[in-house]
Design a protein around this motif. Structure first.
Motif, PDB file in Angstrom:
ATOM      1  N   LEU A  25     -35.693  45.728  13.591  1.00 26.99           N
ATOM      2  CA  LEU A  25     -34.755  46.314  12.643  1.00 26.99           C
ATOM      3  C   LEU A  25     -34.707  45.499  11.358  1.00 26.99           C
ATOM      4  N   ALA A  26     -34.761  44.189  11.505  1.00 25.42           N
ATOM      5  CA  ALA A  26     -34.693  43.336  10.317  1.00 25.42           C
ATOM      6  C   ALA A  26     -35.860  43.637   9.376  1.00 25.42           C
ATOM      7  N   GLY A  27     -37.030  43.795   9.940  1.00 28.00           N
ATOM      8  CA  GLY A  27     -38.176  44.108   9.109  1.00 28.00           C
ATOM      9  C   GLY A  27     -38.023  45.448   8.402  1.00 28.00           C
ATOM     10  N   TYR A  28     -37.398  46.346   9.094  1.00 30.90           N
ATOM     11  CA  TYR A  28     -37.143  47.651   8.490  1.00 30.90           C
ATOM     12  C   TYR A  28     -36.207  47.512   7.287  1.00 30.90           C
ATOM     13  N   PHE A  29     -35.116  46.812   7.494  1.00 34.82           N
ATOM     14  CA  PHE A  29     -34.170  46.646   6.400  1.00 34.82           C
ATOM     15  C   PHE A  29     -34.765  45.817   5.274  1.00 34.82           C
ATOM     16  N   GLU A  30     -35.572  44.850   5.642  1.00 33.96           N
ATOM     17  CA  GLU A  30     -36.191  44.029   4.609  1.00 33.96           C
ATOM     18  C   GLU A  30     -37.070  44.892   3.709  1.00 33.96           C
ATOM     19  N   SER A  31     -37.725  45.861   4.317  1.00 33.97           N
ATOM     20  CA  SER A  31     -38.575  46.725   3.514  1.00 33.97           C
ATOM     21  C   SER A  31     -37.752  47.583   2.571  1.00 33.97           C
ATOM     22  N   LEU A  32     -36.599  47.955   2.997  1.00 38.51           N
ATOM     23  CA  LEU A  32     -35.734  48.758   2.121  1.00 38.51           C
ATOM     24  C   LEU A  32     -34.966  47.881   1.141  1.00 38.51           C
ATOM     25  N   GLY A  33     -34.989  46.589   1.368  1.00 33.49           N
ATOM     26  CA  GLY A  33     -34.165  45.702   0.567  1.00 33.49           C
ATOM     27  C   GLY A  33     -34.838  45.203  -0.681  1.00 33.49           C
ATOM     28  N   ASN A  34     -35.480  46.074  -1.381  1.00 33.39           N
ATOM     29  CA  ASN A  34     -36.133  45.719  -2.636  1.00 33.39           C
ATOM     30  C   ASN A  34     -35.971  46.883  -3.599  1.00 33.39           C
ATOM     31  N   PRO A  35     -35.498  46.608  -4.793  1.00 27.74           N
ATOM     32  CA  PRO A  35     -35.195  47.698  -5.729  1.00 27.74           C
ATOM     33  C   PRO A  35     -36.393  48.607  -5.997  1.00 27.74           C
ATOM     34  N   THR A  36     -37.551  47.995  -6.164  1.00 31.28           N
ATOM     35  CA  THR A  36     -38.728  48.814  -6.444  1.00 31.28           C
ATOM     36  C   THR A  36     -39.047  49.744  -5.279  1.00 31.28           C
ATOM     37  N   ARG A  37     -39.030  49.182  -4.092  1.00 29.96           N
ATOM     38  CA  ARG A  37     -39.354  50.015  -2.934  1.00 29.96           C
ATOM     39  C   ARG A  37     -38.294  51.095  -2.713  1.00 29.96           C
ATOM     40  N   LEU A  38     -37.073  50.735  -3.007  1.00 30.88           N
ATOM     41  CA  LEU A  38     -36.028  51.732  -2.814  1.00 30.88           C
ATOM     42  C   LEU A  38     -36.180  52.873  -3.826  1.00 30.88           C
ATOM     43  N   ARG A  39     -36.665  52.550  -4.995  1.00 32.48           N
ATOM     44  CA  ARG A  39     -36.905  53.626  -5.962  1.00 32.48           C
ATOM     45  C   ARG A  39     -38.068  54.505  -5.535  1.00 32.48           C
ATOM     46  N   ILE A  40     -39.044  53.866  -4.931  1.00 36.08           N
ATOM     47  CA  ILE A  40     -40.148  54.670  -4.399  1.00 36.08           C
ATOM     48  C   ILE A  40     -39.630  55.630  -3.327  1.00 36.08           C
ATOM     49  N   VAL A  41     -38.810  55.077  -2.454  1.00 33.42           N
ATOM     50  CA  VAL A  41     -38.250  55.922  -1.397  1.00 33.42           C
ATOM     51  C   VAL A  41     -37.421  57.048  -2.004  1.00 33.42           C
ATOM     52  N   ASP A  54     -48.942  58.939  -9.478  1.00 37.64           N
ATOM     53  CA  ASP A  54     -47.842  59.661 -10.110  1.00 37.64           C
ATOM     54  C   ASP A  54     -46.535  58.902  -9.959  1.00 37.64           C
ATOM     55  N   VAL A  55     -46.293  58.430  -8.759  1.00 34.76           N
ATOM     56  CA  VAL A  55     -45.067  57.676  -8.523  1.00 34.76           C
ATOM     57  C   VAL A  55     -45.060  56.410  -9.361  1.00 34.76           C
ATOM     58  N   ALA A  56     -46.207  55.738  -9.381  1.00 34.59           N
ATOM     59  CA  ALA A  56     -46.291  54.502 -10.158  1.00 34.59           C
ATOM     60  C   ALA A  56     -46.011  54.770 -11.631  1.00 34.59           C
ATOM     61  N   LEU A  57     -46.591  55.836 -12.134  1.00 33.13           N
ATOM     62  CA  LEU A  57     -46.394  56.161 -13.541  1.00 33.13           C
ATOM     63  C   LEU A  57     -44.938  56.507 -13.816  1.00 33.13           C
ATOM     64  N   LEU A  58     -44.373  57.264 -12.929  1.00 34.18           N
ATOM     65  CA  LEU A  58     -42.992  57.691 -13.121  1.00 34.18           C
ATOM     66  C   LEU A  58     -42.039  56.507 -13.105  1.00 34.18           C
ATOM     67  N   LEU A  59     -42.285  55.581 -12.215  1.00 33.43           N
ATOM     68  CA  LEU A  59     -41.380  54.439 -12.087  1.00 33.43           C
ATOM     69  C   LEU A  59     -41.730  53.327 -13.069  1.00 33.43           C
ATOM     70  N   GLY A  60     -42.864  53.490 -13.749  1.00 37.72           N
ATOM     71  CA  GLY A  60     -43.232  52.479 -14.728  1.00 37.72           C
ATOM     72  C   GLY A  60     -43.674  51.170 -14.111  1.00 37.72           C
ATOM     73  N   ILE A  61     -44.386  51.242 -13.020  1.00 36.92           N
ATOM     74  CA  ILE A  61     -44.891  50.026 -12.401  1.00 36.92           C
ATOM     75  C   ILE A  61     -46.408  50.081 -12.372  1.00 36.92           C
ATOM     76  N   SER A  62     -47.017  48.927 -12.336  1.00 39.15           N
ATOM     77  CA  SER A  62     -48.468  48.866 -12.365  1.00 39.15           C
ATOM     78  C   SER A  62     -49.033  49.395 -11.054  1.00 39.15           C
ATOM     79  N   GLN A  63     -50.289  49.700 -11.097  1.00 36.42           N
ATOM     80  CA  GLN A  63     -50.906  50.306  -9.920  1.00 36.42           C
ATOM     81  C   GLN A  63     -51.047  49.322  -8.764  1.00 36.42           C
ATOM     82  N   PRO A  64     -51.456  48.087  -8.996  1.00 38.57           N
ATOM     83  CA  PRO A  64     -51.495  47.157  -7.849  1.00 38.57           C
ATOM     84  C   PRO A  64     -50.107  46.901  -7.276  1.00 38.57           C
ATOM     85  N   ARG A  65     -49.145  46.870  -8.151  1.00 41.98           N
ATOM     86  CA  ARG A  65     -47.782  46.668  -7.669  1.00 41.98           C
ATOM     87  C   ARG A  65     -47.347  47.827  -6.779  1.00 41.98           C
ATOM     88  N   MET A  66     -47.672  49.006  -7.204  1.00 41.80           N
ATOM     89  CA  MET A  66     -47.372  50.177  -6.386  1.00 41.80           C
ATOM     90  C   MET A  66     -48.069  50.074  -5.046  1.00 41.80           C
TER      91      MET A  66
END
Lengths: 148, 148
Positions: A25-41, A54-66
């Motif tokens: 469960l902790a790993g699950y929450f840790e994955s959700l516990g990041n602003p960028t990832r939460l925006r992706i979700v 498309d998601v990367a472009l929309l959120l304004g993040i680089s492709q490797p970061r995505m």
DNA sequence: AGGATGCATAAGGTAGTCTTTATGAAACAA
DNA sequence: TTGTTTCATAAAGACTACCTTATGCATCCT
């Protein structure tokens, strides 16, 4: 005296991706516990399926970061991906998300409001539990129904 | 080309504790995304209220370590604490937890599964599903009822 | 074939988390 | 008062999450 464990700094697996055990469960929450990832979700919750770029472009993040964050979301079974030609489509794994939240709900359902049952004395409880330190067996609680 | 923002590494506030804004879902999940903290939460779910040192002893963690994690849990409004003489009692903030999970539920309720049944109660006017790609108008969704 | 597109991965650096040890401060007890 | 208990905090170190740039590797297009 408690042994305190050797030195398990955080948890192993820096970014080696093993599918992340079901009970983590902790790993699950840790994955959700990041602003960028939460925006992706959040984005994937709106469109059901989307191309990675498309998601990367929309959120304004680089492709490797995505790609980085998508990797973690995939490991935590929060999103699933599917190749489509040279593109990759991703979508939420709503079933898995609901399952994890149900686990959390079950964890919370310990003894929240025991009515007026006077539990143990404040003198601590040595072997009170017969307990299930973690990943409890089953308690059959109401499931959250978080997803539509 | 997207500007990518200066360099907001992670997020500010290393451990300065401001009550963590209501809308910070990521911070909430981040607080839950640690095995030690999750065990604390699990324990507090079982006993409703517990002394700090008792939880630390039970989980086999040092006292400063307990204090550290308790600080974060407090900042995220997951637990509340109350001084009782020279002891400190802590308990889950179940209300706040439910509220955050409701927020998450709402975030997920975008347009995931169009749901073939489309059961519209008579008298309710549709014209609702105009797919808004970004920052949609937060429609009211069913709350999770995760805690007992 | 050669080139362009879409995504994954490597390498490198910075800043944050998480831990232990040591110290501080407040509430009790003698 | 002095001492003990209970918790908070400081300082320091180990380790990792996360970002950017650069590169690799398929997959399409002409």
């Amino acid at each position: 005296m408690p042994v305190e464990q050797p030195r398990p700094h955080r948890h192993v697996l820096p970014l080696a991706l093993s599918p992340l055990p079901e009970a983590d469960l902790a790993g699950y929450f840790e994955s959700l516990g990041n602003p960028t990832r939460l925006r992706i979700v959040e984005r994937l919750a709106q469109v059901k399926e989307a191309r990675v770029s498309d998601v990367a472009l929309l959120l304004g993040i680089s492709q490797p970061r995505m790609s980085w964050h998508l990797r973690l979301l995939r490991r935590a079974r929060i999103v699933t991906t599917k190749r489509e030609g040279r593109e990759v489509l991703c979508r939420l794994d709503r079933e898995s998300i609901a399952a994890r939240l149900a686990n959390f709900s079950q964890l919370l359902g310990g003894a929240g409001e025991p009515s007026q049952e006077s539990n143990q004395k404040p003198g601590v409880d040595p072997a009170e539990s017969s307990s299930k330190p973690l990943s409890g067996p089953r308690r059959e609680r109401s499931l959250p129904e978080v997803i539509s």
